[in-house]
Design a protein around this motif. Structure first.
Motif, short mmCIF file in Angstrom:
data_model
loop_
_atom_site.label_atom_id
_atom_site.label_comp_id
_atom_site.label_asym_id
_atom_site.label_seq_id
_atom_site.Cartn_x
_atom_site.Cartn_y
_atom_site.Cartn_z
N LEU A 298 -0.37 -16.18 -2.22
CA LEU A 298 -0.82 -14.81 -1.99
C LEU A 298 -1.50 -14.22 -3.21
CD1 LEU A 298 2.21 -13.30 -0.02
CD2 LEU A 298 0.05 -14.17 0.90
N ASP A 299 -1.09 -14.65 -4.39
CA ASP A 299 -1.71 -14.08 -5.59
C ASP A 299 -1.70 -15.12 -6.69
OD1 ASP A 299 1.02 -14.09 -6.30
OD2 ASP A 299 0.97 -12.10 -7.20
N ARG A 327 -5.56 -10.63 6.33
CA ARG A 327 -5.80 -12.05 6.57
C ARG A 327 -4.50 -12.83 6.70
NH1 ARG A 327 -11.01 -12.09 8.22
NH2 ARG A 327 -12.52 -11.76 6.55
N ALA A 328 -3.50 -12.46 5.89
CA ALA A 328 -2.27 -13.25 5.83
C ALA A 328 -1.40 -13.09 7.06
CB ALA A 328 -1.47 -12.88 4.58
N ILE A 354 3.37 -7.76 0.38
CA ILE A 354 2.58 -8.38 1.44
C ILE A 354 3.39 -9.49 2.11
CG2 ILE A 354 0.51 -9.75 1.92
CD1 ILE A 354 -0.85 -8.27 -0.39
N ALA A 355 4.10 -10.29 1.31
CA ALA A 355 4.91 -11.38 1.87
C ALA A 355 5.93 -10.84 2.86
CB ALA A 355 5.60 -12.13 0.73
N LEU A 356 6.61 -9.77 2.50
CA LEU A 356 7.63 -9.23 3.39
C LEU A 356 7.02 -8.55 4.61
CD1 LEU A 356 10.23 -7.94 0.81
CD2 LEU A 356 10.32 -9.99 2.21
N ASP A 357 5.84 -7.96 4.46
CA ASP A 357 5.14 -7.43 5.62
C ASP A 357 4.84 -8.55 6.62
OD1 ASP A 357 5.22 -4.94 4.45
OD2 ASP A 357 3.11 -4.93 3.83
#
Length: 546
Positions: A298-299, A327-328, A354-357
């Protein structure tokens, strides 16, 4: 059927709260019994071969929680640069390596650190040309998220003024638009790694895996979760299974996804990975090699100021993630629907958000699913709300103690530049909230050896420079909790806990013996400790030879 009884040992079974034992017996590749000597001897029977371990400490074999097997094996063939403290030292080591192998057609190095550069300076091709101008030089950064290349390497990779930046990466350029020799994130993957993959032979790839298996077995590792699985890796591992009927230890792979910028192409990757998973599951040797999930990067990294943060770095930078939320999430939902485990590389606090979303979207759209077990990798800087959400969502924190060795944190702290520099790697906060922990090394971004990794986990001190003060020592694990996170915790994170990660009746006889006892000895003993014996399915896979 041979039965072996191992006695005169301090046996840690993998349970942080459980009692210690002194003996165990192995039959047909599995643990027959473990406990006090007399009942174990009774279970083993009078014909059992008895082996005196001389008081050694015994633990379940370590399941490397975050591995890059082929890259580790390749790195072991490269010029090591982690201990270089200046650019001049890097240049000298490269020049020496070139003189030692004048017939080489290129020169590869690994693990240079960002803190060898003065404030404001960055890697350039000219610096490498001064040491080795005649063949391509490609140097992986310590974090493996960027590459430093000389002019000959830029030419070999085909990089010129017209070469585009890939999604999520950058070819660093000067004021004239010329590449400077520094490739960030997906630019390093697409151009440097792509060049090396195209020019490597099957024999090279087989050697890389030989190197990695040999190195890991010598440090007590008896299983691994590979976080950058790709076509060439699968082909090499299948060649070995076809030849030997097995691998030296079981490997569970996460397919490395590429952020293409094209939603249809991104989603198509999931269909292909799911099909490959099913194909491998139907082949002989499936217990040794399987695809279990996908990995999103992700980053980037904090050291390179490419990790996605909620607030700017000290230099004012606030980079975008490699995978945007838009996108993810659809790709994560598709992977989850296909039964693939999510492994989400998130180093900055915005990336972990973002990962948890993405995990929440999977729960909302796909509903309950047994053994979903999403995991976030690294979590170097996280916000309190992230930790609470991870606990609520059942997300595993996959972390690497060797990433916060105080000797490699100077640049990490400097680029954050504020109170965040003191809030990294909050193991204690994860434990307090009940978040499942799985510890690994992420080799070759850090040393692969198990004892130094354990040492940092229980002391917060440096395994590289003993003069360093510990980094935030309130974070430390107890020795038993750290060992459990390296064994049972990583087995559970990989879905292997039914047979691996413990020394218990019926489990695979995968374990190692160490000449230091982490539960009772001074932790400094771990920095000199030797693995004496490694068993895989009850067979000797490594023995220390003085």
């Amino acid at each position: 059927m041979t039965t072996r009884l191992y006695r005169n040992a301090a046996v840690f079974t993998g349970d942080a709260e459980g009692p210690g034992c002194e003996a165990f017996a192995v039959r047909d590749g599995r643990i027959l019994a473990v406990g006090e000597l007399d009942p174990v001897r009774s279970a083993a029977g009078p014909e059992a071969e008895e082996i005196d371990l001389g008081g050694a400490f015994v633990a379940p074999g370590i399941i490397e929680g975050h591995a890059h097997l082929a890259m580790l094996g390749e790195a072991l063939d490269k010029v090591p640069l982690r201990d270089c403290t200046t650019v001049a030292e890097v240049q000298q080591r490269l020049a020496e390596a070139r003189r030692a192998d004048p017939e080489a057609t290129r020169l590869l190095g690994v693990s240079w650190r960002f803190d060898i550069f003065a404030d404001g300076e960055r890697p350039t091709a000219a610096l490498l040309d001064a040491a080795v101008p005649d063949v391509p030089v490609l140097l992986d950064a310590n974090d493996l998220h960027s590459v430093w290349a000389n002019t000959a390497a830029l030419r070999a990779m085909g990089i010129d003024r017209d070469t585009p930046d890939p999604v999520g990466g950058e070819i660093v350029r000067d004021e004239h638009g010329d590449a400077t020799g520094f490739l960030l994130e997906t630019a390093a993957i697409a151009y440097a790694w792509g060049y090396l993959a195209r020019t490597a032979s099957d024999e090279d790839r087989d050697r890389f895996f030989d190197n990695a298996f040999r190195a890991y077995l010598a440090t007590g590792v008896t299983g691994a979760t590979d976080m950058s699985t790709n076509d060439t890796d699968i082909a090499a591992l299948r060649r070995r299974i076809d030849r030997d009927g097995r691998l030296p230890f079981p490997v569970r792979g996460h397919w490395l996804l590429t952020a293409t910028g094209d939603p249809e192409a991104d989603l198509a990757q999931i269909d292909r990975v799911a099909a490959l998973r099913d194909e491998l599951a139907g082949l002989p040797g499936a217990e040794w090699l399987g695809i279990v999930g996908v990995k999103f990067i992700l980053d980037g990294t904090i050291d390179a100021c490419t990790a996605a943060m909620r607030e700017p770095y000290a230099n004012g930078a606030l980079p975008d993630p490699i995978w945007t939320r838009e996108r993810a999430v659809p790709v994560a939902v598709a992977a989850d629907a296909a039964g693939l485990q999510l492994a989400l590389h998130a180093i900055g606090d915005e990336a972990s958000t973002i990962a948890l979303d993405a995990v929440e979207a999977c729960l909302r759209r796909n509903g309950p699913r047994a053994n979903r077990r999403p995991r976030i990798e690294h979590l170097e800087y996280v916000a309190d709300d992230t930790i609470a959400r991870m606990a609520a969502l059942g997300v595993t924190a996959s972390m690497q103690p060797v990433h916060c060795d105080p000797a490699v944190l100077d640049n990490w702290q400097a680029v954050l530049g504020d109170e965040r520099a003191l809030g990294g790697f909050p193991w204690h906060e994860f434990r307090a909230r009940g978040v499942a922990l799985a510890l690994g090394t992420d080799a070759p971004t850090a040393p692969h050896e198990a004892p130094p990794n354990l040492f940092i986990a229980i002391t917060a001190r440096s395994a590289l420079d003993r003069a360093r003060e510990p980094y935030q020592p309130q974070r430390v694990f107890t020795p038993a909790a750290a060992l459990a996170a390296l064994t049972a915790g990583t087995a559970r994170a990989a879905g292997m806990e039914a047979e691996y990660g413990r020394i218990a009746a019926g489990y695979r006889a995968n374990l190692f013996a160490l000449d230091a006892n982490p539960l009772s000895d001074d932790p400094d003993r771990l920095l000199e400790a030797r693995v004496l014996l490694t068993l895989v399915d009850g067979a000797e896979a490594y023995r220390y030879a003085p």
